[in-house]
Write an enzyme that holds these catalytic residues in place. Structure first.
Site, mmCIF file in Angstrom:
data_model
loop_
_atom_site.group_PDB
_atom_site.id
_atom_site.type_symbol
_atom_site.label_atom_id
_atom_site.label_comp_id
_atom_site.label_asym_id
_atom_site.label_seq_id
_atom_site.Cartn_x
_atom_site.Cartn_y
_atom_site.Cartn_z
ATOM 1 N N ASP A 95 0.735 -1.037 -0.081
ATOM 2 C CA ASP A 95 0.122 0.016 0.009
ATOM 3 C C ASP A 95 0.648 1.263 -0.080
ATOM 4 O OD1 ASP A 95 -2.466 1.845 0.480
ATOM 5 O OD2 ASP A 95 -3.128 -0.053 0.948
ATOM 6 N N HIS A 112 -2.664 3.246 -4.637
ATOM 7 C CA HIS A 112 -2.222 3.065 -3.189
ATOM 8 C C HIS A 112 -0.613 2.131 -3.644
ATOM 9 C CE1 HIS A 112 -5.431 3.269 -0.746
ATOM 10 N NE2 HIS A 112 -6.480 3.004 -1.752
ATOM 11 N N GLU A 135 -9.577 2.744 -5.619
ATOM 12 C CA GLU A 135 -9.086 4.235 -5.216
ATOM 13 C C GLU A 135 -8.051 4.771 -6.105
ATOM 14 O OE1 GLU A 135 -11.028 4.153 -0.697
ATOM 15 O OE2 GLU A 135 -9.071 3.630 -1.069
#
Ligand SMILES: [Zn+2]
Length: 479
Positions: free
Chosen positions: A169, A230, A294
């Protein structure tokens, strides 16, 4: 018992638990079965020896019959408790593991609350869903092999069988890569605001150790390499993979980064393919999770490489560029014998029906419906219900982030409400444990329990029974 069995009929007699277990195994008694029996025998000896209510002297006979075909999803078993013995009938390793997980709870309850008296009973049990998972984010906070194995033990005791390991991440990269050594040299360490260095990673040997341990518990480990968003830990090591290279650092704050991997550069594509193949080699799991969530498209809109790719491939926009990227990686994984799993954003472009969609946004109904209509298999972790980083209590002073997911909310989940055209497409579900606000393993445990009991029951049984809180009191000291 948790999860409650599919069928349980209790009669009036009882078996008095005795101090010396004896096992008799009929059929398929191979080395793997022997290992499972030995594991349980080891636990039982220790448990009976340390019990606060001493079991009576004598033999506790446990008969195991593996000569059957139960014709159910993997993991079905029967337990028959008579006044003289415990009989287990099952057709393989997974059923035997599940039967032992149930027996641990039955014996614990008998010795803790009923003076060693185990009711005579018939249990016929099989899972409602094949995917019963638990996720752990080791990027935001890192947990070592010992803690991860403890986590796997907790899972196995609740008959959970898929461990989703979130290994990358923005805040940290966690697997040692031979091909791309800077990933751990740079991407595994972040400089906190107070100047201290935080981080860690697993060596390949450690990864193999965890995978082997999970396998002994009947758990499949699904690694996640989150991309193209990420990815700040990756970019800190290899900044040229961004649309606009600069000096990046793994993030120390939580949130979504605007800088993501460039889908226009050939170099990024070959990097990702090589990296995924290296990761795929480490994990025998048929699944590999590539994230896909995202990923803001601001950089892609400005990037000449990304725009050129869009033109050359005849794509509509940046969303389709993401689908194109996922499609390329999917082909690499298919060639390596793996099925791609991704968060539900992967449905936003033109996704084929092969990948498994991991439903997470909101209550998950819209994404589940969309996945079903597209013909994809899918698993559910609606963030409103199964994100265990959310507070467990309404009281804002209690620990947790974002919203509130109480035990009652988890108990009320009905997976069949997520089944549409073809119910075989819903594989099951899992709870996610994001660790932004869980700096240590004690906090992970506090956030996981007791909600994980309800989640395990929901996906084992298809629903959670109302008396769960009472049953939690009977068995929780086993965890
Ligand atoms: Zn770009």
């Amino acid at each position: 018992m948790i999860p409650t069995p599919t069928l349980r009929v209790i009669s009036e007699d009882y078996l008095q638990i005795a101090s010396t277990p004896m096992f008799r195994v009929a059929g398929k008694n191979c080395a793997r079965i022997k290992r499972i029996v030995t594991q349980f025998e080891y636990w039982l000896h220790g448990y009976l020896g340390a019990s606060t209510f001493p079991p009576k002297d004598g033999i506790l006979l446990i008969d195991i019959d593996l000569n059957v075909n139960l014709n159910h999803l993997d993991g079905a078993y029967i337990i028959n408790v008579s006044a003289t013995e415990i009989m287990i009938t099952t057709d393989g390793e997974q059923g035997l593991r599940n039967a032992f997980a149930s027996l641990k709870q039955l014996i614990h309850r008998a010795l803790t609350f009923h003076q060693g008296k185990l009711e005579t009973q018939f249990i016929g049990d099989n899972p409602a869903y094949e995917w019963r998972g638990l996720h752990l984010d080791v990027s935001r906070h890192f947990f070592g092999v010992k803690e991860v194995c403890q986590y796997l033990d907790w899972m196995a005791a609740l008959k959970l069988n898929r461990f989703h390991w979130h290994l990358s991440d923005d805040q940290g990269w966690r697997i040692n890569s031979t091909r791309f050594p800077l990933l751990t040299r740079k991407g595994a360490w972040r400089k906190e605001d107070d100047g201290s260095i935080y981080g860690g990673f697993y060596t390949k040997k450690e990864i193999k150790e965890v995978v082997k341990y999970a396998c002994s518990l009947g758990i499949t480990v699904i690694p996640e390499i989150d991309l193209p968003g990420h990815a700040m830990a990756i970019l800190s090591a290899y900044p040229d993979l961004a649309c606009f290279p600069q000096e990046f650092e793994p993030l120390t704050v939580w949130g979504i980064s605007e800088d993501i991997l460039c889908a226009g550069k050939d170099a990024t594509l070959s990097f990702l393919k090589e990296l995924l193949l290296e990761v795929a080699e480490l994990f025998p799991s048929p699944y590999l999770h590539i994230g896909g969530d995202e990923a803001p498209k601001h950089r892609w809109k400005e990037c000449p490489h990304c725009q050129q790719r869009i033109r050359e491939e005849g794509l509509q926009d940046e969303e389709e560029l993401q689908s194109w990227l996922i499609g390329e990686l999917q082909q690499t994984l298919v060639d390596a014998g793996k099925t791609l799993v991704g968060w539900d954003e992967i449905l936003d472009g033109n996704l084929g029906s092969q990948p498994i969609v991991h439903v997470w946004r909101g209550d998950g109904k819209d994404a589940a419906r969309k996945a079903a209509a597209n013909g994809n298999r899918y698993i559910i972790s609606p963030n409103k219900l199964l994100y265990f980083d959310w507070r467990a209590e309404e009281d804002p002073a209690t620990p947790g982030a974002h919203g509130v997911t109480t035990l009652e909310k988890v108990m009320a989940i009905k997976p069949r409400e997520y089944e549409f055209e073809d119910d075989k497409l819903l594989l099951g579900g899992q709870a996610n444990v994001w660790t932004e606000y869980m700096p240590d393993f004690a906090t992970v445990k506090r956030m996981l329990f007791p909600r994980v009991f309800a989640m395990a029951e929901v996906f084992w049984n298809g629903q959670c029974e109302d008396d769960l809180p009472q049953r939690i009191k009977e068995v929780e000291s086993l965890w």
